[in-house]
Scaffold this motif. Sequence first.
Motif, PDB file in Angstrom:
ATOM      1  N   ARG A 213      -5.236  -1.707   9.720  1.00 45.21           N
ATOM      2  CA  ARG A 213      -4.870  -0.324  10.011  1.00 45.21           C
ATOM      3  C   ARG A 213      -3.664  -0.228  10.939  1.00 45.21           C
ATOM      4  O   ARG A 213      -3.648  -0.824  12.020  1.00 45.21           O
ATOM      5  CB  ARG A 213      -6.074   0.364  10.671  1.00 45.21           C
TER       6      ARG A 213
ATOM      7  N   ASN B 187       0.796  -1.230   0.000  1.00 45.62           N
ATOM      8  CA  ASN B 187       0.000   0.000   0.000  1.00 45.62           C
ATOM      9  C   ASN B 187       0.829   1.280   0.000  1.00 45.62           C
ATOM     10  O   ASN B 187       0.347   2.330  -0.417  1.00 45.62           O
ATOM     11  CB  ASN B 187      -0.964   0.011   1.201  1.00 45.62           C
ATOM     12  N   LYS B 188       2.068   1.216   0.464  1.00 44.90           N
ATOM     13  CA  LYS B 188       2.844   2.443   0.610  1.00 44.90           C
ATOM     14  C   LYS B 188       3.234   3.065  -0.729  1.00 44.90           C
ATOM     15  O   LYS B 188       3.521   4.258  -0.800  1.00 44.90           O
ATOM     16  CB  LYS B 188       4.076   2.207   1.482  1.00 44.90           C
TER      17      LYS B 188
ATOM     18  N   LYS C 279       1.115   6.007  -1.551  1.00 43.92           N
ATOM     19  CA  LYS C 279       1.480   7.218  -0.802  1.00 43.92           C
ATOM     20  C   LYS C 279       2.779   7.805  -1.363  1.00 43.92           C
ATOM     21  O   LYS C 279       2.922   9.019  -1.507  1.00 43.92           O
ATOM     22  CB  LYS C 279       1.681   6.900   0.679  1.00 43.92           C
TER      23      LYS C 279
ATOM     24  N   THR D  76      -3.287  -4.984   1.280  1.00 44.36           N
ATOM     25  CA  THR D  76      -2.269  -3.936   1.315  1.00 44.36           C
ATOM     26  C   THR D  76      -0.835  -4.468   1.200  1.00 44.36           C
ATOM     27  O   THR D  76       0.113  -3.705   1.383  1.00 44.36           O
ATOM     28  CB  THR D  76      -2.440  -3.105   2.603  1.00 44.36           C
TER      29      THR D  76
ATOM     30  N   ASN E  99       7.404  -2.627   6.183  1.00 42.76           N
ATOM     31  CA  ASN E  99       7.136  -2.601   4.740  1.00 42.76           C
ATOM     32  C   ASN E  99       7.290  -1.182   4.202  1.00 42.76           C
ATOM     33  O   ASN E  99       7.785  -0.977   3.101  1.00 42.76           O
ATOM     34  CB  ASN E  99       5.713  -3.081   4.451  1.00 42.76           C
ATOM     35  N   HIS E 100       6.821  -0.231   5.011  1.00 45.51           N
ATOM     36  CA  HIS E 100       6.899   1.166   4.570  1.00 45.51           C
ATOM     37  C   HIS E 100       8.347   1.585   4.320  1.00 45.51           C
ATOM     38  O   HIS E 100       8.655   2.234   3.315  1.00 45.51           O
ATOM     39  CB  HIS E 100       6.251   2.081   5.617  1.00 45.51           C
TER      40      HIS E 100
ATOM     41  N   GLY F 139       2.620  -6.658   2.074  1.00 47.92           N
ATOM     42  CA  GLY F 139       3.325  -7.100   3.278  1.00 47.92           C
ATOM     43  C   GLY F 139       3.812  -8.536   3.254  1.00 47.92           C
ATOM     44  O   GLY F 139       4.232  -9.085   4.285  1.00 47.92           O
TER      45      GLY F 139
ATOM     46  N   THR G 116      -0.612   2.984  11.010  1.00 52.58           N
ATOM     47  CA  THR G 116      -0.457   4.403  11.367  1.00 52.58           C
ATOM     48  C   THR G 116      -1.708   5.227  11.091  1.00 52.58           C
ATOM     49  O   THR G 116      -1.815   6.355  11.545  1.00 52.58           O
ATOM     50  CB  THR G 116       0.695   5.041  10.562  1.00 52.58           C
ATOM     51  N   GLY G 117      -2.620   4.696  10.290  1.00 49.89           N
ATOM     52  CA  GLY G 117      -3.870   5.411  10.016  1.00 49.89           C
ATOM     53  C   GLY G 117      -3.853   6.218   8.730  1.00 49.89           C
ATOM     54  O   GLY G 117      -4.884   6.766   8.325  1.00 49.89           O
ATOM     55  N   GLY G 118      -2.701   6.296   8.071  1.00 51.45           N
ATOM     56  CA  GLY G 118      -2.614   7.073   6.830  1.00 51.45           C
ATOM     57  C   GLY G 118      -3.479   6.488   5.722  1.00 51.45           C
ATOM     58  O   GLY G 118      -4.111   7.221   4.947  1.00 51.45           O
ATOM     59  N   THR G 119      -3.525   5.157   5.669  1.00 52.52           N
ATOM     60  CA  THR G 119      -4.359   4.496   4.655  1.00 52.52           C
ATOM     61  C   THR G 119      -5.836   4.730   4.967  1.00 52.52           C
ATOM     62  O   THR G 119      -6.618   5.099   4.076  1.00 52.52           O
ATOM     63  CB  THR G 119      -4.043   2.981   4.622  1.00 52.52           C
TER      64      THR G 119
ATOM     65  N   ASP H  68      -0.269 -11.634   4.910  1.00 52.78           N
ATOM     66  CA  ASP H  68       0.886 -11.573   5.813  1.00 52.78           C
ATOM     67  C   ASP H  68       0.411 -11.624   7.266  1.00 52.78           C
ATOM     68  O   ASP H  68      -0.746 -11.301   7.550  1.00 52.78           O
ATOM     69  CB  ASP H  68       1.701 -10.300   5.558  1.00 52.78           C
TER      70      ASP H  68
HETATM   71  C1  LIG Z   1       1.103  -4.510   4.516  1.00 45.92           C
HETATM   72  C2  LIG Z   1       0.560  -3.328   5.211  1.00 45.92           C
HETATM   73  N1  LIG Z   1      -0.767  -3.221   5.367  1.00 45.92           N
HETATM   74  C3  LIG Z   1      -1.330  -2.188   6.017  1.00 45.92           C
HETATM   75  C4  LIG Z   1      -0.547  -1.190   6.557  1.00 45.92           C
HETATM   76  C5  LIG Z   1      -1.226  -0.117   7.326  1.00 45.92           C
HETATM   77  O1  LIG Z   1      -1.188   1.108   6.682  1.00 45.92           O
HETATM   78  P1  LIG Z   1      -1.229   2.431   7.530  1.00 45.92           P
HETATM   79  O2  LIG Z   1       0.058   2.532   8.282  1.00 45.92           O
HETATM   80  O3  LIG Z   1      -1.373   3.477   6.504  1.00 45.92           O
HETATM   81  O4  LIG Z   1      -2.393   2.341   8.470  1.00 45.92           O
HETATM   82  C6  LIG Z   1       0.847  -1.243   6.418  1.00 45.92           C
HETATM   83  C7  LIG Z   1       1.721  -0.195   7.006  1.00 45.92           C
HETATM   84  O5  LIG Z   1       2.889  -0.328   7.128  1.00 45.92           O
HETATM   85  C8  LIG Z   1       1.407  -2.341   5.729  1.00 45.92           C
HETATM   86  O6  LIG Z   1       2.740  -2.463   5.582  1.00 45.92           O
END
Ligand SMILES: Cc1ncc(COP(=O)(O)O)c(C=O)c1O
Length: 343
Positions: free
Chosen positions: A199, A49-50, A53, A326, A78-79, A328, A201-204, A295
């Motif tokens: 969820r 998902n990153k 962003k 997302t 992952n980010h 991972g 960090t909440g950015g998604t 994951d």
């Molecule tokens: C695989 C995966 N899914 C979901 C998320 C959650 O995203 P967010 O941090 O934007 O809530 C992350 C964040 O690192 C992620 O790596």
Amino acid sequence: MTNYNGLRREHLGFFPTPVHKLERLSKQLGVNLYLKRDDLTGPNLFGGNKIRKLEFLLGDALNQGADTVITFGATQSNHAMETAVAARRLGLTPLLYLETITPPDQTEDRGNILIDKILGAQIEYVSMDGRTEAEADAFAMEQAIAKKAELEAAGHKVYIIPVGGATPIGSVGFAVGVDELLGQLNELNVHADYIVHGRGTGGTAAGLVAGTKLYGGSNAPKVLSINVSPKPIEHYDKTARLATDALRLLGSNQTVTRADFNFDQSYFGEGYEIPTASATAAIRLLAETEGILLDPVYTGKGFAGMLDYIKTGKIAPGSNVVFWHTGGISALFAESAIVGKLY
Ligand SMILES: Cc1ncc(COP(=O)(O)O)c(C=O)c1O
């Protein structure tokens, strides 16, 4: 590079990502379950998902003339890995501050640390030393700010991305992703009742909620966020501000409040990166019915939460549900304390 409503967007991933129905699992569960495949964002096998962003964040970094990018995460973040990938793709130097929430394998580099090293990212480990996650985040940020000053005194230009890429610009990437999804569902003649995701960090979540407000109209899908770690209530106010600011960047004057988030904190078990029986079962279920991988840290816990909502009728039979995958997947190759016992 393109311009999106005045924002610079670097093209890093393969969009639109596919969306498709899980026929076998849908029958088993009694709902129509679709998967939005952000595990396939690219630009390499371990997307996620990153990348959405980062297309906007690194566009901003380049606009500011940056040559170096600093970001943060857990050692298996992952980010952080995706930031290193994206930075390399754009000719920027990645520097990662990694918190040792789960101590890394001392004998061999595993999962994302291995990928970070192949990418030649500079890694600074941040020891937890009895700190809470919030304290470790603040400590890592202090070090990064000092490093930025040092590098800039030597003639570099540094762009700092907060943990998870959770900024208004980052969340714009996900708001735009909702537009992408709704267009795809429209073509399939499907109206989604729910979008479900894991969820952190909440950015998604901020981007998804902003996107459903902006593009979803009065009958927008409900965004259900399954937390992968505990968060204090202020976190939700902060991410509501993120969503509102993302809407401003997209030219909308709508406001998001904490009440716009549907979040559930019952599925992360003992905490971040600690496997749960329900996530393990969810990973096995999707693998065995559809041949698709989740994951253990994010999507497994998110999927497990969704399965429980379906089983208990909180998501009604016959609903149209999109699980936002997302990514991972590299966590499947992380330390066994993170992976758990999957077979
Ligand atoms: C695989 C995966 N899914 C979901 C998320 C959650 O995203 P967010 O941090 O934007 O809530 C992350 C964040 O690192 C992620 O790596």
